[in-house]
Structures are given as C-alpha cells and as structure tokens.
Design a protein around this motif. Sequence first.
Motif, PDB file in Angstrom:
ATOM      1  N   UNK A  67       0.834  -1.208   0.000  1.00 37.25           N
ATOM      2  CA  UNK A  67       0.000   0.000   0.000  1.00 37.25           C
ATOM      3  C   UNK A  67       0.867   1.255   0.000  1.00 37.25           C
ATOM      4  N   UNK A  68       1.958   1.226   0.740  1.00 37.19           N
ATOM      5  CA  UNK A  68       2.866   2.365   0.770  1.00 37.19           C
ATOM      6  C   UNK A  68       3.427   2.641  -0.626  1.00 37.19           C
ATOM      7  N   UNK A  69       3.793   1.583  -1.350  1.00 36.35           N
ATOM      8  CA  UNK A  69       4.320   1.758  -2.707  1.00 36.35           C
ATOM      9  C   UNK A  69       3.278   2.386  -3.625  1.00 36.35           C
ATOM     10  N   UNK A  70       2.013   1.931  -3.486  1.00 39.45           N
ATOM     11  CA  UNK A  70       0.930   2.500  -4.301  1.00 39.45           C
ATOM     12  C   UNK A  70       0.750   3.982  -4.027  1.00 39.45           C
ATOM     13  N   UNK A  71       0.726   4.342  -2.748  1.00 41.42           N
ATOM     14  CA  UNK A  71       0.535   5.754  -2.391  1.00 41.42           C
ATOM     15  C   UNK A  71       1.720   6.600  -2.849  1.00 41.42           C
ATOM     16  N   UNK A  72       2.925   6.065  -2.693  1.00 41.14           N
ATOM     17  CA  UNK A  72       4.096   6.822  -3.139  1.00 41.14           C
ATOM     18  C   UNK A  72       4.063   7.060  -4.649  1.00 41.14           C
ATOM     19  N   UNK A  73       3.582   6.058  -5.384  1.00 44.01           N
ATOM     20  CA  UNK A  73       3.469   6.232  -6.835  1.00 44.01           C
ATOM     21  C   UNK A  73       2.417   7.285  -7.184  1.00 44.01           C
ATOM     22  N   UNK A  74       1.311   7.270  -6.459  1.00 39.84           N
ATOM     23  CA  UNK A  74       0.281   8.276  -6.701  1.00 39.84           C
ATOM     24  C   UNK A  74       0.798   9.673  -6.377  1.00 39.84           C
TER      25      UNK A  74
END
Length: 322
Positions: A67-74
Amino acid sequence: MSFIETIAEAVNSAQRAVSLDSATGDYAKAAAFYKSCVEAIRDALPQLPDEASKATLSSKLSLYESRLATLNEFLGVSKKGANKAALAPNGEVPPIIFQEDMSLPTRFMALPPPPPDDMELTTFWLGTILLGTVRRGGFVTTALWVPKEVWIQPGEAVPHYLEKLSFLIFCSDMFTKISKINVHNLKPLLADLESIGLDVWAVWSELAELVPGLQPPQMNLANSRDKKIYAQRKNLAAESFKAHMQANNTSSTEAYSKALVEVISKSASLEKVLGLTQDSKEAERCVELAKRANSFLNVLVVSACQDLASLITCYFERAKAA
C-alpha cells in the motif's frame, strides 16, 4: 525502544494510516504513517521467538509495504505528472484491498476502555481485556500490548499450572450453569444461585489450599444442612482436581488459556443479575449470591493477570535466547 514499545508503535501507525487512507483520503499523511509502521515491524520481526508470530507479522508487513508503494506512486504522479502502473486507469488511487485492517481501531488493536465506575463490574471489564489478549492479542493497558502467542508457552511459565488448569476445567461446568440462568424468573433464579453459591465456596476453598497465596473465601454457613452440602461438594472438588491433574499432564499453557476463555466467557449472566432492580427479598438475595460468585470470578481473573505477568516474562526470556 523495547520490543513491546516497537509493536505498540507499529499498531498505532497502522491505525492512523488506515484511517487516513480510507476515511479522509489524505494520502501524504497516510503514506508517512505506513512508512513508520513498516519500519517498526521490520525492527520487531527479528525479536519474535516463534515462526507463527513471524509469519503473521510478515504478512502484515507485505500488505503495508504494497500500500505504501501504491501511495508513493500516486504522490509521484501528483508531483511529476507521470503514469504509474500501480494506479487505476483513471490515475486515481485504488481502494484499500486489505479490508480487515479497516477494523483495527475498534477490534484487533483497540485500546482498553476505561474501568467502570461500579466496582462490582470491574471483574467483567478486566475479564474482557484478558479474553482479547488470548483470542487475538490486545492491549492490557494503554502502553502494553500482548500478542496472543504469549499464552502458548511451556507449562512451567505458569506457577501451579496443573492445579489451575484442573480448577478451570472443573469450574467450566459450574459456569455453564451460570450462563443458563434466567434473570426474568426470580424463584428459579434464586434456587439456581443458592446451589451455585455453595459450589463457589467449595471450589474456592479447595483451590486456596492448593495454590499458596490465593485468598480463601469469607464463608458464613448458617445451618447444618448447608455445612453438610458444602463439605460434600468440597470433597467432590478435591477428587475432581486430582483426577484432572493426572489426566492433563500437558507441557503447554495452551490448554490453560483455552479453559480460561471458556470460563470467563460464560460469566456474562452474572452481570445481568447484579443489575436487578426489583424491590423484593428474592431479588436482594439473588444480587447477594451473584456478588459471591463475582468475588470468586474476581479471584480467578486477578490470578490470571498474575499468570500473564509470568508468561510475559517467559516470552521475553525466550525472545532474548532466540
């Protein structure tokens, strides 16, 4: 930072991250808390003494890292305008996929509620906290979180382990009777509680003789009939304890924790009896007998809290050795 403090930090960060992520959409703050949670879990993992705990925490770590990776990408898209594979086709953040974690603040990692004003209800409050630690892990204070694995250790971690296990197994039948009482019909209720009241004194007295330091009951046997029944039931308890100790020579505290859950979870009906408000002699006597059973339950719960302290100590010693 100690192991328990590290776990508490992970729990707190996870709660705040999931809340911000799912309720407010404040992804920058959510990402910061996910990062803090991930770092705390990574610090805690090597300190866990058993593989089951490591597997559980590792699965959580993978979820939060993803989830952290997804948010960082966003957040990267928001700043740089580049498309990222983890985002939805419309460029928005996909919804949280680990739905069970959305209930963390109220279920799995909830802080214990404040104690009740009525001292008679403190036993149920403390018993509920203990049940939470056995079933899924939980806070026993606002600063101490106990993983459920603490309750499954070598039997010597609990002083007088076999005596207490035998006592809980014997008490299960008695608390089954308590769980079935009907508070809406006073005469049968009073008869049931009179019988249970003598059982309470008999079992309590026998256990106090087996376990040094356990507070014995303050009894008031008014007539020869009650004295005779009490003596019979105390002898029955002694024989049953002896038989259970011979049959349950187990090397793990898992049986103890299961028996503890069974007994405490059957005690809720006592709280209903303590709440009786009818203005009658029957109701007053029912409340009096319920208080006797509640005092016995309080001794049981306090003893379990002392055992939990021993189990926590043993858990840390095993963690250090590992």
